[in-house]
Motif scaffolding. Structure first.
Motif, PDB file in Angstrom:
ATOM      1  N   VAL A  31      50.688  36.500  44.460  1.00  9.24           N
ATOM      2  CA  VAL A  31      50.028  36.688  43.173  1.00  9.24           C
ATOM      3  C   VAL A  31      50.932  36.181  42.050  1.00  9.24           C
ATOM      4  O   VAL A  31      50.468  35.528  41.119  1.00  9.24           O
ATOM      5  N   GLU A  32      52.238  36.446  42.145  1.00 14.97           N
ATOM      6  CA  GLU A  32      53.195  35.958  41.146  1.00 14.97           C
ATOM      7  C   GLU A  32      53.131  34.437  41.024  1.00 14.97           C
ATOM      8  O   GLU A  32      53.196  33.892  39.922  1.00 14.97           O
ATOM      9  N   GLY A  33      53.006  33.747  42.145  1.00 17.81           N
ATOM     10  CA  GLY A  33      52.917  32.294  42.114  1.00 17.81           C
ATOM     11  C   GLY A  33      51.707  31.817  41.330  1.00 17.81           C
ATOM     12  O   GLY A  33      51.796  30.857  40.550  1.00 17.81           O
ATOM     13  N   LEU A  34      50.588  32.466  41.520  1.00 15.64           N
ATOM     14  CA  LEU A  34      49.374  32.109  40.784  1.00 15.64           C
ATOM     15  C   LEU A  34      49.543  32.383  39.292  1.00 15.64           C
ATOM     16  O   LEU A  34      49.185  31.556  38.458  1.00 15.64           O
ATOM     17  N   LEU A  35      50.128  33.532  38.963  1.00 17.85           N
ATOM     18  CA  LEU A  35      50.348  33.874  37.550  1.00 17.85           C
ATOM     19  C   LEU A  35      51.284  32.862  36.887  1.00 17.85           C
ATOM     20  O   LEU A  35      51.049  32.448  35.754  1.00 17.85           O
ATOM     21  N   SER A  37      51.769  29.768  37.741  1.00 12.98           N
ATOM     22  CA  SER A  37      51.129  28.452  37.673  1.00 12.98           C
ATOM     23  C   SER A  37      50.111  28.344  36.552  1.00 12.98           C
ATOM     24  O   SER A  37      49.846  27.248  36.053  1.00 12.98           O
ATOM     25  N   PHE A  38      49.543  29.473  36.145  1.00  8.63           N
ATOM     26  CA  PHE A  38      48.486  29.483  35.129  1.00  8.63           C
ATOM     27  C   PHE A  38      48.754  30.584  34.103  1.00  8.63           C
ATOM     28  O   PHE A  38      48.006  31.569  34.014  1.00  8.63           O
ATOM     29  N   PRO A  39      49.819  30.439  33.303  1.00 10.49           N
ATOM     30  CA  PRO A  39      50.191  31.515  32.367  1.00 10.49           C
ATOM     31  C   PRO A  39      49.130  31.825  31.319  1.00 10.49           C
ATOM     32  O   PRO A  39      49.022  32.978  30.884  1.00 10.49           O
ATOM     33  N   ASP A  40      48.341  30.838  30.910  1.00 10.74           N
ATOM     34  CA  ASP A  40      47.284  31.123  29.931  1.00 10.74           C
ATOM     35  C   ASP A  40      46.243  32.067  30.514  1.00 10.74           C
ATOM     36  O   ASP A  40      45.746  32.965  29.828  1.00 10.74           O
ATOM     37  N   LEU A  41      45.908  31.857  31.781  1.00 14.78           N
ATOM     38  CA  LEU A  41      44.944  32.740  32.437  1.00 14.78           C
ATOM     39  C   LEU A  41      45.568  34.114  32.693  1.00 14.78           C
ATOM     40  O   LEU A  41      44.896  35.140  32.580  1.00 14.78           O
ATOM     41  N   ALA A  42      46.865  34.136  33.009  1.00 10.98           N
ATOM     42  CA  ALA A  42      47.551  35.404  33.263  1.00 10.98           C
ATOM     43  C   ALA A  42      47.518  36.310  32.043  1.00 10.98           C
ATOM     44  O   ALA A  42      47.525  37.537  32.171  1.00 10.98           O
ATOM     45  N   SER A  43      47.446  35.713  30.853  1.00 10.85           N
ATOM     46  CA  SER A  43      47.425  36.525  29.633  1.00 10.85           C
ATOM     47  C   SER A  43      46.128  37.329  29.497  1.00 10.85           C
ATOM     48  O   SER A  43      46.042  38.231  28.668  1.00 10.85           O
ATOM     49  N   ARG A  44      45.154  37.045  30.322  1.00 12.71           N
ATOM     50  CA  ARG A  44      43.898  37.807  30.313  1.00 12.71           C
ATOM     51  C   ARG A  44      44.037  39.154  31.019  1.00 12.71           C
ATOM     52  O   ARG A  44      43.125  39.974  30.991  1.00 12.71           O
ATOM     53  N   LEU A  45      45.178  39.342  31.687  1.00 13.06           N
ATOM     54  CA  LEU A  45      45.419  40.553  32.470  1.00 13.06           C
ATOM     55  C   LEU A  45      46.527  41.378  31.832  1.00 13.06           C
ATOM     56  O   LEU A  45      47.380  40.859  31.120  1.00 13.06           O
ATOM     57  N   ASP A  46      46.527  42.651  32.154  1.00 14.63           N
ATOM     58  CA  ASP A  46      47.655  43.516  31.843  1.00 14.63           C
ATOM     59  C   ASP A  46      48.486  43.557  33.120  1.00 14.63           C
ATOM     60  O   ASP A  46      48.116  44.222  34.084  1.00 14.63           O
ATOM     61  N   VAL A  47      49.584  42.808  33.160  1.00 15.41           N
ATOM     62  CA  VAL A  47      50.425  42.717  34.353  1.00 15.41           C
ATOM     63  C   VAL A  47      51.585  43.688  34.197  1.00 15.41           C
ATOM     64  O   VAL A  47      52.322  43.640  33.212  1.00 15.41           O
ATOM     65  N   ARG A  48      51.719  44.565  35.190  1.00 14.72           N
ATOM     66  CA  ARG A  48      52.791  45.567  35.170  1.00 14.72           C
ATOM     67  C   ARG A  48      53.615  45.437  36.446  1.00 14.72           C
ATOM     68  O   ARG A  48      53.095  45.590  37.544  1.00 14.72           O
ATOM     69  N   LEU A 103      39.257  37.862  43.320  1.00 15.89           N
ATOM     70  CA  LEU A 103      38.771  38.491  42.085  1.00 15.89           C
ATOM     71  C   LEU A 103      39.398  37.872  40.846  1.00 15.89           C
ATOM     72  O   LEU A 103      38.747  37.771  39.803  1.00 15.89           O
ATOM     73  N   LEU A 104      40.646  37.433  40.940  1.00 17.57           N
ATOM     74  CA  LEU A 104      41.260  36.750  39.807  1.00 17.57           C
ATOM     75  C   LEU A 104      40.520  35.450  39.503  1.00 17.57           C
ATOM     76  O   LEU A 104      40.341  35.090  38.341  1.00 17.57           O
ATOM     77  N   ALA A 105      40.065  34.771  40.539  1.00 15.92           N
ATOM     78  CA  ALA A 105      39.271  33.559  40.331  1.00 15.92           C
ATOM     79  C   ALA A 105      37.912  33.912  39.731  1.00 15.92           C
ATOM     80  O   ALA A 105      37.481  33.314  38.743  1.00 15.92           O
ATOM     81  N   HIS A 108      38.506  36.013  36.154  1.00  8.93           N
ATOM     82  CA  HIS A 108      39.409  35.509  35.116  1.00  8.93           C
ATOM     83  C   HIS A 108      39.599  33.997  35.113  1.00  8.93           C
ATOM     84  O   HIS A 108      40.394  33.479  34.348  1.00  8.93           O
ATOM     85  N   GLY A 109      38.892  33.289  35.990  1.00  3.14           N
ATOM     86  CA  GLY A 109      38.927  31.835  35.945  1.00  3.14           C
ATOM     87  C   GLY A 109      40.085  31.153  36.641  1.00  3.14           C
ATOM     88  O   GLY A 109      40.282  29.952  36.497  1.00  3.14           O
ATOM     89  N   PHE A 110      40.885  31.906  37.405  1.00  8.39           N
ATOM     90  CA  PHE A 110      41.953  31.274  38.187  1.00  8.39           C
ATOM     91  C   PHE A 110      41.327  30.370  39.246  1.00  8.39           C
ATOM     92  O   PHE A 110      40.209  30.628  39.698  1.00  8.39           O
ATOM     93  N   PRO A 111      42.035  29.331  39.654  1.00 10.27           N
ATOM     94  CA  PRO A 111      41.519  28.500  40.753  1.00 10.27           C
ATOM     95  C   PRO A 111      41.351  29.338  42.028  1.00 10.27           C
ATOM     96  O   PRO A 111      42.110  30.285  42.256  1.00 10.27           O
ATOM     97  N   GLN A 112      40.387  28.958  42.819  1.00  9.52           N
ATOM     98  CA  GLN A 112      40.150  29.646  44.073  1.00  9.52           C
ATOM     99  C   GLN A 112      41.064  29.106  45.157  1.00  9.52           C
ATOM    100  O   GLN A 112      41.500  27.961  45.108  1.00  9.52           O
ATOM    101  N   LEU A 113      41.361  29.943  46.120  1.00 10.15           N
ATOM    102  CA  LEU A 113      42.160  29.507  47.263  1.00 10.15           C
ATOM    103  C   LEU A 113      41.323  28.588  48.136  1.00 10.15           C
ATOM    104  O   LEU A 113      40.110  28.762  48.259  1.00 10.15           O
TER     105      LEU A 113
END
Length: 114
Positions: A31-35, A37-48, A103-105, A108-113
């Motif tokens: 999941v960290e790798g996806l976040l 790779s796509f930091p703009d999309l990651a900002s849509r989440l509250d990552v803890r 679900l992230l895809a 939140h628009g992340f690319p699909q696997l």
């Protein structure tokens, strides 16, 4: 607007059983790798990012002590909630890594696997 909350084990942790060696959670790291790779999309989440050691108080506060396995995606009230999502005191969540990535895809628009 409420955000989905993503709990991950902070990378570079030390296991008390193996002092002096740093680790990453292989599931959280996917999941960290996806976040990363796509930091703009990651900002849509509250990552803890929480410590490896249990009890994981922030996770317990969100979904109870029995659901501390990570990664974990706590779903906001917005969007579709999968039928197989876990539930704790009305809070819905998903803990399977592949399901989280899907679900992230979807949410939140992340690319699909592939």
């Amino acid at each position: 607007m409420a955000k989905d909350t993503l709990f991950l084990i902070a990378p570079g942790f030390e296991d008390p059983k193996r002092p002096g060696t740093q680790f990453v959670c292989p599931y959280c790291n996917q999941v960290e790798g996806l976040l990363a790779s796509f930091p703009d999309l990651a900002s849509r989440l509250d990552v803890r990012r929480v410590p490896f050691a249990r009890p994981r108080e922030a996770v317990i506060a969100a979904v109870g002590a029995e659901n501390q396995g990570l990664p974990l995606l706590v779903l906001s009230g917005e969007g579709q909630v999968p039928d197989d999502a876990g539930e704790h005191d009305g809070v819905r969540f998903v803990s399977d890594t592949k399901h989280i990535l899907a679900l992230l895809a979807e949410r939140h628009g992340f690319p699909q696997l592939h």
